[in-house]
Design a protein around this motif. Sequence first.
Motif, PDB file in Angstrom:
ATOM      1  N   ARG A  23       0.838  -1.212   0.000  1.00 13.80           N
ATOM      2  CA  ARG A  23       0.000   0.000   0.000  1.00 13.80           C
ATOM      3  C   ARG A  23       0.868   1.255   0.000  1.00 13.80           C
ATOM      4  NH1 ARG A  23      -3.451  -1.153   4.965  1.00 13.80           N
ATOM      5  NH2 ARG A  23      -3.847   1.069   4.825  1.00 13.80           N
ATOM      6  N   LEU A  24       1.970   1.216   0.747  1.00 19.80           N
ATOM      7  CA  LEU A  24       2.885   2.357   0.791  1.00 19.80           C
ATOM      8  C   LEU A  24       3.512   2.595  -0.584  1.00 19.80           C
ATOM      9  CD1 LEU A  24       4.380   4.572   2.327  1.00 19.80           C
ATOM     10  CD2 LEU A  24       6.068   2.841   3.002  1.00 19.80           C
ATOM     11  N   VAL A  80       2.213   1.957  -3.477  1.00 13.05           N
ATOM     12  CA  VAL A  80       1.192   2.564  -4.348  1.00 13.05           C
ATOM     13  C   VAL A  80       1.039   4.043  -4.020  1.00 13.05           C
ATOM     14  CG1 VAL A  80      -1.285   2.600  -4.879  1.00 13.05           C
ATOM     15  CG2 VAL A  80      -0.046   0.422  -4.838  1.00 13.05           C
ATOM     16  N   LEU A  81       0.989   4.381  -2.736  1.00 14.56           N
ATOM     17  CA  LEU A  81       0.863   5.789  -2.347  1.00 14.56           C
ATOM     18  C   LEU A  81       2.066   6.608  -2.807  1.00 14.56           C
ATOM     19  CD1 LEU A  81      -0.619   5.436   1.249  1.00 14.56           C
ATOM     20  CD2 LEU A  81      -1.794   6.268  -0.806  1.00 14.56           C
ATOM     21  N   GLU A  82       3.263   6.057  -2.680  1.00 15.65           N
ATOM     22  CA  GLU A  82       4.459   6.760  -3.155  1.00 15.65           C
ATOM     23  C   GLU A  82       4.426   6.936  -4.667  1.00 15.65           C
ATOM     24  OE1 GLU A  82       7.515   4.227  -1.530  1.00 15.65           O
ATOM     25  OE2 GLU A  82       7.806   5.581   0.193  1.00 15.65           O
ATOM     26  N   LYS A 137       1.743   7.143  -6.567  1.00 17.83           N
ATOM     27  CA  LYS A 137       0.742   8.177  -6.883  1.00 17.83           C
ATOM     28  C   LYS A 137       1.291   9.568  -6.637  1.00 17.83           C
ATOM     29  CE  LYS A 137      -3.500   5.514  -6.386  1.00 17.83           C
ATOM     30  NZ  LYS A 137      -4.821   5.428  -5.727  1.00 17.83           N
ATOM     31  N   GLU A 138       2.052   9.746  -5.569  1.00 18.36           N
ATOM     32  CA  GLU A 138       2.633  11.060  -5.292  1.00 18.36           C
ATOM     33  C   GLU A 138       3.671  11.428  -6.349  1.00 18.36           C
ATOM     34  OE1 GLU A 138       2.988  14.709  -3.478  1.00 18.36           O
ATOM     35  OE2 GLU A 138       1.441  13.178  -3.324  1.00 18.36           O
ATOM     36  N   ARG A 186       1.731  12.470  -9.392  1.00 16.31           N
ATOM     37  CA  ARG A 186       1.184  13.831  -9.224  1.00 16.31           C
ATOM     38  C   ARG A 186       2.283  14.871  -9.472  1.00 16.31           C
ATOM     39  NH1 ARG A 186      -1.515  11.239  -5.079  1.00 16.31           N
ATOM     40  NH2 ARG A 186      -3.763  11.186  -5.367  1.00 16.31           N
TER      41      ARG A 186
END
Length: 153
Positions: free
Chosen positions: A11-12, A14-16, A18-19, A22
Amino acid sequence: MPAELGDLDARLRVLEAKEEIRNLLQEYRRTLDVRDMRAFSALFASNGTWTGASGTAAGPEGIYEMLTAVLPENPPAPGSTLWHLITDPQIEVDGNRATARSLWMHVRRGDGDTPLLPTLGSYEDDLVVENGRWRFLLRSVSRLVPDDPGEKG
Protein backbone atom coordinates in the motif's frame (compact mmCIF):
# COMPACT_ATOMS: atom_id res chain seq x y z
CA MET A 1 7.61 -10.73 6.70
CA PRO A 2 4.16 -11.07 8.29
CA ALA A 3 1.22 -10.69 5.88
CA GLU A 4 0.14 -7.44 7.53
CA LEU A 5 3.55 -5.86 6.93
CA GLY A 6 3.62 -7.10 3.33
CA ASP A 7 0.20 -5.54 2.73
CA LEU A 8 1.31 -2.31 4.38
CA ASP A 9 4.47 -2.23 2.25
CA ALA A 10 2.45 -2.76 -0.96
CA ARG A 11 0.00 0.00 0.00
CA LEU A 12 2.88 2.36 0.79
CA ARG A 13 4.48 1.68 -2.62
CA VAL A 14 1.19 2.56 -4.35
CA LEU A 15 0.86 5.79 -2.35
CA GLU A 16 4.46 6.76 -3.15
CA ALA A 17 3.89 6.02 -6.84
CA LYS A 18 0.74 8.18 -6.88
CA GLU A 19 2.63 11.06 -5.29
CA GLU A 20 5.47 10.74 -7.81
CA ILE A 21 2.92 10.73 -10.64
CA ARG A 22 1.18 13.83 -9.22
CA ASN A 23 4.61 15.52 -9.20
CA LEU A 24 5.16 14.43 -12.82
CA LEU A 25 1.82 16.01 -13.81
CA GLN A 26 2.85 19.29 -12.16
CA GLU A 27 6.32 19.22 -13.71
CA TYR A 28 4.64 18.81 -17.11
CA ARG A 29 2.58 21.95 -16.40
CA ARG A 30 5.52 23.93 -15.06
CA THR A 31 7.93 23.12 -17.90
CA LEU A 32 5.25 23.74 -20.52
CA ASP A 33 4.32 27.14 -19.08
CA VAL A 34 7.93 28.37 -18.96
CA ARG A 35 8.49 26.76 -22.40
CA ASP A 36 11.42 24.67 -21.21
CA MET A 37 10.74 22.16 -23.95
CA ARG A 38 13.96 20.22 -23.32
CA ALA A 39 12.93 19.50 -19.70
CA PHE A 40 9.33 18.99 -20.86
CA SER A 41 10.27 16.34 -23.42
CA ALA A 42 12.44 14.54 -20.84
CA LEU A 43 9.23 13.74 -18.91
CA PHE A 44 8.42 11.15 -21.58
CA ALA A 45 9.68 7.58 -21.76
CA SER A 46 12.16 6.77 -24.50
CA ASN A 47 9.25 5.39 -26.56
CA GLY A 48 6.67 7.81 -25.11
CA THR A 49 4.07 9.51 -27.30
CA TRP A 50 2.35 12.89 -27.03
CA THR A 51 -0.81 13.47 -29.04
CA GLY A 52 -3.04 16.54 -29.15
CA ALA A 53 -4.13 19.51 -31.26
CA SER A 54 -0.50 20.28 -32.15
CA GLY A 55 -0.01 16.81 -33.65
CA THR A 56 1.53 13.53 -32.57
CA ALA A 57 5.16 12.82 -31.80
CA ALA A 58 7.12 9.96 -30.29
CA GLY A 59 10.21 9.89 -28.11
CA PRO A 60 11.60 12.85 -26.19
CA GLU A 61 13.47 14.25 -29.22
CA GLY A 62 10.45 13.95 -31.52
CA ILE A 63 8.20 15.61 -28.94
CA TYR A 64 10.75 18.39 -28.42
CA GLU A 65 11.04 19.08 -32.15
CA MET A 66 7.29 19.06 -32.79
CA LEU A 67 6.33 21.34 -29.92
CA THR A 68 9.16 23.85 -30.38
CA ALA A 69 8.03 24.18 -33.99
CA VAL A 70 4.38 24.92 -33.15
CA LEU A 71 4.23 26.55 -29.70
CA PRO A 72 4.92 30.26 -29.38
CA GLU A 73 6.82 31.63 -26.41
CA ASN A 74 4.68 32.39 -23.36
CA PRO A 75 4.88 36.20 -23.09
CA PRO A 76 5.97 37.63 -19.74
CA ALA A 77 3.67 39.85 -17.70
CA PRO A 78 1.97 42.12 -18.43
CA GLY A 79 1.41 40.28 -21.73
CA SER A 80 -1.33 37.70 -22.22
CA THR A 81 0.64 35.13 -20.24
CA LEU A 82 -0.88 31.66 -20.16
CA TRP A 83 -0.76 29.15 -17.32
CA HIS A 84 -2.02 25.59 -17.15
CA LEU A 85 -3.93 24.33 -14.14
CA ILE A 86 -4.25 20.59 -13.66
CA THR A 87 -6.94 19.24 -11.42
CA ASP A 88 -8.79 16.13 -10.31
CA PRO A 89 -6.15 13.49 -11.13
CA GLN A 90 -7.45 9.93 -10.95
CA ILE A 91 -4.45 7.61 -10.78
CA GLU A 92 -4.42 3.82 -10.90
CA VAL A 93 -1.11 2.06 -10.22
CA ASP A 94 -0.27 -1.50 -11.23
CA GLY A 95 3.36 -2.20 -10.40
CA ASN A 96 5.63 -0.23 -12.76
CA ARG A 97 2.72 0.90 -14.92
CA ALA A 98 -0.11 3.31 -14.22
CA THR A 99 -2.94 5.23 -15.82
CA ALA A 100 -4.06 8.75 -14.98
CA ARG A 101 -6.97 10.91 -16.02
CA SER A 102 -7.13 14.62 -15.19
CA LEU A 103 -8.62 17.92 -16.27
CA TRP A 104 -6.65 20.94 -17.44
CA MET A 105 -7.52 24.60 -17.84
CA HIS A 106 -5.75 27.56 -19.35
CA VAL A 107 -5.70 30.75 -17.34
CA ARG A 108 -4.75 33.77 -19.43
CA ARG A 109 -4.10 37.35 -18.40
CA GLY A 110 -6.87 39.40 -19.94
CA ASP A 111 -7.56 43.09 -20.44
CA GLY A 112 -7.42 45.08 -17.24
CA ASP A 113 -5.21 42.38 -15.70
CA THR A 114 -8.20 40.07 -15.20
CA PRO A 115 -7.91 36.28 -15.36
CA LEU A 116 -9.66 34.51 -18.21
CA LEU A 117 -10.41 30.78 -18.47
CA PRO A 118 -10.52 30.31 -22.24
CA THR A 119 -10.03 26.54 -22.49
CA LEU A 120 -10.87 23.34 -20.58
CA GLY A 121 -9.68 19.89 -21.54
CA SER A 122 -8.64 16.47 -20.35
CA TYR A 123 -5.50 14.36 -20.22
CA GLU A 124 -5.50 10.58 -20.64
CA ASP A 125 -2.18 9.09 -19.59
CA ASP A 126 -0.39 5.78 -19.63
CA LEU A 127 2.70 5.91 -17.45
CA VAL A 128 5.69 3.67 -16.90
CA VAL A 129 8.73 3.55 -14.64
CA GLU A 130 11.86 4.06 -16.72
CA ASN A 131 15.31 4.31 -15.13
CA GLY A 132 13.65 4.48 -11.70
CA ARG A 133 11.38 7.45 -12.56
CA TRP A 134 7.77 7.71 -13.62
CA ARG A 135 7.46 8.89 -17.23
CA PHE A 136 4.66 9.40 -19.74
CA LEU A 137 4.32 6.44 -22.07
CA LEU A 138 1.30 8.04 -23.76
CA ARG A 139 -0.23 11.43 -23.09
CA SER A 140 -3.38 12.20 -25.03
CA VAL A 141 -4.61 15.79 -24.79
CA SER A 142 -8.24 16.64 -25.63
CA ARG A 143 -10.01 19.97 -25.60
CA LEU A 144 -13.52 19.92 -24.12
CA VAL A 145 -14.47 23.63 -24.07
CA PRO A 146 -14.70 25.13 -26.56
CA ASP A 147 -15.58 22.09 -28.62
CA ASP A 148 -12.64 20.62 -30.47
CA PRO A 149 -13.68 20.50 -34.13
CA GLY A 150 -11.08 17.80 -34.74
CA GLU A 151 -12.92 15.47 -32.36
CA LYS A 152 -16.31 15.64 -34.04
CA GLY A 153 -17.26 12.33 -35.42
